[in-house]
Structures are given as structure tokens and as C-alpha cells.
Design an enzyme around this catalytic site. Sequence first.
Site, short mmCIF file in Angstrom:
data_model
loop_
_atom_site.label_atom_id
_atom_site.label_comp_id
_atom_site.label_asym_id
_atom_site.label_seq_id
_atom_site.Cartn_x
_atom_site.Cartn_y
_atom_site.Cartn_z
CB VAL A 1 -11.78 -4.62 5.50
CG1 VAL A 1 -13.08 -4.80 4.73
CG2 VAL A 1 -11.80 -5.78 6.70
CB CYS B 1 -3.97 -1.69 7.03
SG CYS B 1 -2.87 -1.34 5.41
CD GLU C 1 -0.95 -3.11 10.28
OE1 GLU C 1 -2.13 -3.24 9.24
OE2 GLU C 1 0.13 -3.47 9.97
CB CYS D 1 2.11 -0.34 5.42
SG CYS D 1 0.72 0.69 6.02
N1 THU Z 1 -1.52 -4.70 4.50
C1 THU Z 1 -1.97 -4.61 5.72
O1 THU Z 1 -3.25 -4.87 6.19
N2 THU Z 1 -1.17 -4.24 6.72
C2 THU Z 1 0.04 -3.42 6.42
O2 THU Z 1 0.79 -2.96 7.24
C3 THU Z 1 0.59 -3.75 5.17
C4 THU Z 1 -0.30 -3.94 4.04
C5 THU Z 1 -2.81 -5.06 3.63
C6 THU Z 1 -3.38 -3.75 2.61
C7 THU Z 1 -3.74 -4.60 1.48
O3 THU Z 1 -5.02 -5.10 1.55
C8 THU Z 1 -2.85 -6.05 1.46
O4 THU Z 1 -1.96 -5.86 2.65
C9 THU Z 1 -1.80 -5.65 0.06
O5 THU Z 1 -1.14 -4.52 0.22
#
Ligand code: THU
Length: 133
Positions: free
Chosen positions: A46, A56, A58, A89
Site C-alpha cells: 500500500v 510493503c 509484509e 526486502c
Molecule cells: N515491496 C514489497 O511490498 N515488499 C518487498 O519485500 C519488496 C518491495 C513493494 C514496496 C513498493 O510498493 C514496491 O514493492 C516497489 O518497491
Amino acid sequence: MSDIDWAALRAAANEAKLKAYIPYSNFPVGAAALVDDGRIISGCNVENASYGVGLCAECALVSSLYMTGGGKLVAFTCVDGNGNVLMPCGRCRQLLFEHSAPGMILETVSGFKTIDEVLPDAFGPRTLEEYAS
Ligand code: THU
């Protein structure tokens, strides 16, 4: 490990990614996990106009963990918009570590790995307990 329904977890992650709010990156992410009581939980990313405070997938997953009864994470997977497995990440590895059951398994881009393998020598709750004692 063998008794984990990875297809069900991936399906939940793929469903979650469809809910992502991603006006800035256009990069949907869906995460799903098996909890130690058998529940499957999930979350999507979001984003926010103030880019740095975007959440993220997660983060949503961990919130869902507590909103639906708590517990520890046993198995985890994460997918991108094409349904390919995505590595959490660094920040999210730390998030997952905090709520992991011992030996939690993650589906990664280089096979199945434990939480300790994707976040070796982690700083965590035990570090603080050891310091305090
Ligand atoms: N993102 C995640 O939701 N989880 C991760 O572990 C890596 C990155 C999302 C954050 C952002 O909304 C998009 O991926 C691009 O970075």
C-alpha cells in the site's frame, strides 16, 4: 516442510497482489504465510504520496497476523505482479524474523530457505532479552 501446501500459499499471495495500491511504482506485491495454528494470512503493498512511508506487503501481512489471532509464522511466500517469487526486502526480513516460528521456511528466488539463512545473525527479541539479563 513437505506438509506445507506451497501452492495454497502462492495462490493466497497471488490473490493478495490484486489488491495492491500501487499508483507510484505500479509494482504489485502479494505476500502470504502459514501460521502455526494452520491459518493462511496474506497482505499487499500500500503506497503513499509521501513515497518513503509506503507499506510493503509484509507489513500488511504482519498486521493481519495480529488482527486474526496472532501466532508465529511457519512458512512464507511473496510474489510480484507476474506471479514470480519475490525476495522480501531487508526491512521485511527483519519484520518476518520478529514473528517467525523457529525454522520458518521461505520460498525464495534461490529455493526454500530458513529465516536464519535469509537473515543471518539477526538482531531480534532475544538480543534485547540477553542484554537485559
Ligand atoms: N515491496 C514489497 O511490498 N515488499 C518487498 O519485500 C519488496 C518491495 C513493494 C514496496 C513498493 O510498493 C514496491 O514493492 C516497489 O518497491
